[in-house]
Design an enzyme around this catalytic site. Structure first.
Site, PDB file in Angstrom:
ATOM      1  CG  ASP A  79      -1.926  -1.081   1.287  1.00 27.30           C
ATOM      2  OD1 ASP A  79      -1.569  -2.226   0.932  1.00 27.30           O
ATOM      3  OD2 ASP A  79      -3.075  -0.847   1.717  1.00 27.30           O
ATOM      4  CD  GLU A  92      -6.737   0.491   0.756  1.00 30.30           C
ATOM      5  OE1 GLU A  92      -7.945   0.440   0.500  1.00 30.30           O
ATOM      6  OE2 GLU A  92      -6.257   0.150   1.846  1.00 30.30           O
ATOM      7  CG  ASN A  93      -4.137   3.454   1.971  1.00 29.89           C
ATOM      8  OD1 ASN A  93      -3.729   2.302   1.903  1.00 29.89           O
ATOM      9  ND2 ASN A  93      -5.247   3.771   2.595  1.00 29.89           N
ATOM     10  CG  HIS A 152      -9.072   3.460   2.225  1.00 28.25           C
ATOM     11  ND1 HIS A 152     -10.069   3.973   3.020  1.00 28.25           N
ATOM     12  CD2 HIS A 152      -8.193   2.879   3.074  1.00 28.25           C
ATOM     13  CE1 HIS A 152      -9.791   3.717   4.292  1.00 28.25           C
ATOM     14  NE2 HIS A 152      -8.667   3.046   4.348  1.00 28.25           N
ATOM     15  CG  HIS A 162      -7.250  -4.623   0.539  1.00 28.21           C
ATOM     16  ND1 HIS A 162      -6.031  -4.013   0.380  1.00 28.21           N
ATOM     17  CD2 HIS A 162      -7.983  -3.778   1.293  1.00 28.21           C
ATOM     18  CE1 HIS A 162      -6.040  -2.846   1.003  1.00 28.21           C
ATOM     19  NE2 HIS A 162      -7.214  -2.676   1.570  1.00 28.21           N
TER      20      HIS A 162
HETATM   21 FE   LIG Z   1      -4.272   0.469   2.840  1.00 26.81          FE
HETATM   22 FE   LIG Z   2      -7.443  -1.193   3.061  1.00 25.56          FE
END
Ligand SMILES: [Fe+2]
Ligand SMILES: [Fe+2]
Length: 268
Positions: A8, A39-40, A68, A161
């Protein structure tokens, strides 16, 4: 085929770390494809097209995501563009009606095809999702029915995930020999259990890219406050301190994984 899979990427510190570390990593490892969970990547919660472009500019070929992926409103619309090199978790309720795709088949030219898929866990997660076990079978059946694809010989990378280590390793075993690699993401904490399960490479969690002196990516002051008090503060991105780069390298022959090794780095 050699795949570099990066954990991530978190906020600006994560993107800066990618920019500074990836050229050297690429040079040493010489991967055929670089995949990262993003996603971040925008401010810690969510993704924008701009951050995707920036990360592609830094050398990443394809992206996976997680809960996210829905964090930034505009990106939900952007996900309708089927050309966007990103998968979102497949196993949502009403998955066919949602923006984005849960798996993708890439054409790498002379290197052949590769499948990239995404599932999200149920245990300790708040998402309205269906069982990743049943839904993996559904995804697999859908792939089996395609006549432009030889599922028996095509490398297949699955990002799982999820939060619970037990759910992750159990799914790894469940799908072993049907995919080339099950690579866990979401916890941001790299695990040392990388191994082969039959013909499948597995790791519970690849880890993250971004602030190391932090809780996941959150600077300690705000998160400590939220653990101590009933009234909450907004999480702040940890901009100071060391940074971490977590990844795994998976080597695949045909569809079969032959090795999975960690590549981790801390920058002062
Ligand atoms: Fe994450
Ligand atoms: Fe996550």
């Amino acid at each position: 085929m050699k795949i570099l899979f990066i954990g991530d990427i978190s906020g600006r510190p994560g993107r800066e770390t990618i920019k500074s570390v990836l050229p050297e990593v690429q040079n040493n490892i010489q991967p055929d494809l670089i995949i990262a969970n993003c996603e971040n990547a925008a401010g810690g919660r969510g993704i924008t097209k701009e951050t995707l472009n920036e990360l592609q500019g830094s050398g990443i070929d394809y992206f996976t995501s997680g809960e996210h992926v829905w964090g930034i409103r505009q990106f939900r619309d952007d996900l309708y563009d089927s050309e966007l090199p990103i998968v979102r978790p497949y196993n949502y309720e009403q998955t066919d009606t949602l923006p984005g795709k849960g798996f993708d088949v890439l054409d790498l030219g002379s290197k052949g095809q590769i499948i990239i898929g995404s599932l999200i866990g149920q245990t300790f997660m708040r998402e309205p999702v269906r069982s990743p076990f049943w839904m993996f079978d559904e995804m697999y059946r859908e792939l089996e029915s395609r006549d432009d694809l030889d599922l028996e010989s095509t490398p297949f990378i699955l990002d799982f995930h999820a939060e619970a280590t037990s759910e992750k390793v159990t799914l790894g075993n469940y799908v072993k020999d049907r995919v080339s690699a099950v690579l866990g993401t979401h916890t941001h904490v790299a695990t040392a259990d990388n191994r082969l399960m039959g013909k499948t490479a597995f790791v519970t969690d690849v880890g993250m890219v971004g602030p190391l002196d932090a809780s996941l990516w959150v600077e300690f002051e705000s998160v400590t406050h939220n653990f101590k008090y009933p009234y909450k503060e907004q999480f702040k991105m940890a901009e100071e301190g060391r940074r971490v780069f977590n990844s795994v390298v998976v080597e695949i022959e045909g569809k079969e994984a032959v090795s999975i090794t960690r590549f981790d780095k801390v920058i002062d």
